[in-house]
Design a protein around this motif. Structure first.
Motif, PDB file in Angstrom:
ATOM      1  N   GLU A 249       0.867  -1.184  -0.129  1.00 40.58           N
ATOM      2  CA  GLU A 249      -0.027  -0.093  -0.052  1.00 40.58           C
ATOM      3  C   GLU A 249       0.678   1.338   0.070  1.00 40.58           C
ATOM      4  O   GLU A 249       1.972   1.325   0.505  1.00 40.58           O
TER       5      GLU A 249
ATOM      6  N   TRP B 143       2.543   4.550   1.036  1.00 42.24           N
ATOM      7  CA  TRP B 143       3.233   4.928   2.234  1.00 42.24           C
ATOM      8  C   TRP B 143       3.864   3.897   2.979  1.00 42.24           C
ATOM      9  O   TRP B 143       4.870   4.047   3.779  1.00 42.24           O
ATOM     10  N   THR B 144       3.648   2.733   2.803  1.00 43.25           N
ATOM     11  CA  THR B 144       4.006   1.607   3.911  1.00 43.25           C
ATOM     12  C   THR B 144       5.462   1.432   3.557  1.00 43.25           C
ATOM     13  O   THR B 144       6.272   1.351   4.701  1.00 43.25           O
TER      14      THR B 144
ATOM     15  N   ILE C 200       2.039  12.987   5.579  1.00 43.95           N
ATOM     16  CA  ILE C 200       1.244  11.917   5.848  1.00 43.95           C
ATOM     17  C   ILE C 200      -0.071  12.475   6.788  1.00 43.95           C
ATOM     18  O   ILE C 200       0.194  12.745   7.754  1.00 43.95           O
ATOM     19  N   SER C 201      -1.367  11.837   6.303  1.00 45.74           N
ATOM     20  CA  SER C 201      -2.467  12.333   7.286  1.00 45.74           C
ATOM     21  C   SER C 201      -2.273  11.255   8.410  1.00 45.74           C
ATOM     22  O   SER C 201      -1.916  10.162   8.265  1.00 45.74           O
TER      23      SER C 201
ATOM     24  N   VAL D 246      -4.139   7.910   7.574  1.00 45.63           N
ATOM     25  CA  VAL D 246      -3.469   6.944   6.897  1.00 45.63           C
ATOM     26  C   VAL D 246      -2.318   6.443   7.803  1.00 45.63           C
ATOM     27  O   VAL D 246      -2.272   5.263   7.612  1.00 45.63           O
TER      28      VAL D 246
ATOM     29  N   GLN E 256      -3.547   3.906  10.134  1.00 46.63           N
ATOM     30  CA  GLN E 256      -4.066   2.506   9.593  1.00 46.63           C
ATOM     31  C   GLN E 256      -2.886   1.870   9.067  1.00 46.63           C
ATOM     32  O   GLN E 256      -2.831   0.746   9.406  1.00 46.63           O
ATOM     33  N   ARG E 257      -1.694   2.726   8.486  1.00 51.41           N
ATOM     34  CA  ARG E 257      -0.559   1.698   8.114  1.00 51.41           C
ATOM     35  C   ARG E 257       0.252   1.350   9.004  1.00 51.41           C
ATOM     36  O   ARG E 257       0.663   0.321   9.055  1.00 51.41           O
TER      37      ARG E 257
END
Length: 183
Positions: free
Chosen positions: A23, A25-26, A49-50, A53, A56-57
């Motif tokens: 995904e 950004w990961t 990055i938000s 997000v 979540q990551r």
């Protein structure tokens, strides 16, 4: 419509790997972990990055066993597990591909085998001793191709020579507790 993250009809290990690290950004989060970023606020600032997000990551990386959380006062740091560290050769090789094909102004990051003070070859091998060092034995610093686009505290610290995996920023200013999600 968001793209799915599973490759259920693909019966191969690359598809399973992409389900974990593919995904957006990961891989950059993992890169930052190797460079010593551990704090939520530092990831957020350095990556632009938000919060949603990033939350979540990071959660997905913890769930996949690539990162662990380590208590730090009322919060926690994110650190690579052995499973996460085993991705170093993959990230290094991808970085070297980018240096060769996408860095016309020169290398953006140099990796050196600390005991030999020798820049690693694109294969990851130390030209002085012939070994492929573990991340714990590697120093990193900004190369001549860095354009210096970023001026946040994390980026500035990462320009200097530093060991991989060493936590950044005991001197970095950190965000107020209201700006970092609760554990």
């Amino acid at each position: 419509m968001a793209l799915g993250t599973e490759y259920a009809q693909q019966d191969c290990s690359l598809a399973r790997t992409l389900e974990v690290v593919g995904e957006r950004w990961t891989l950059l989060i993992l890169r930052d972990c190797f460079l010593g970023v551990r704090r939520f606020a530092d990831f957020e600032t350095h990556l632009d990055i938000s919060k949603a997000v990033l939350t979540q990551r990071l959660g997905a990386l913890v769930d996949a066993g690539l990162l662990a959380t380590v208590p730090r006062g009322a919060r926690h740091d994110y650190v690579l597990t052995d499973r996460g560290r085993s991705l170093w050769p993959v990230l290094f090789t991808m970085t070297q591909w980018g240096e060769e094909h996408l860095a016309p102004a020169g290398r953006r990051r140099v990796f050196e085998h600390r005991p030999c003070a020798a820049a690693l070859e694109p294969s990851g091998r130390c030209p002085a001793c012939g070994r492929v060092p573990a991340p714990e034995e590697i120093d990193s610093y900004a190369g001549p191709g860095v354009r210096g686009l970023r001026h946040d505290a994390v980026s500035l610290e990462l320009r200097g020579r530093r060991p991989l995996l060493a936590p950044i920023g005991s001197l970095l200013p950190h965000l107020d507790s209201n700006q970092e999600p609760a554990d």
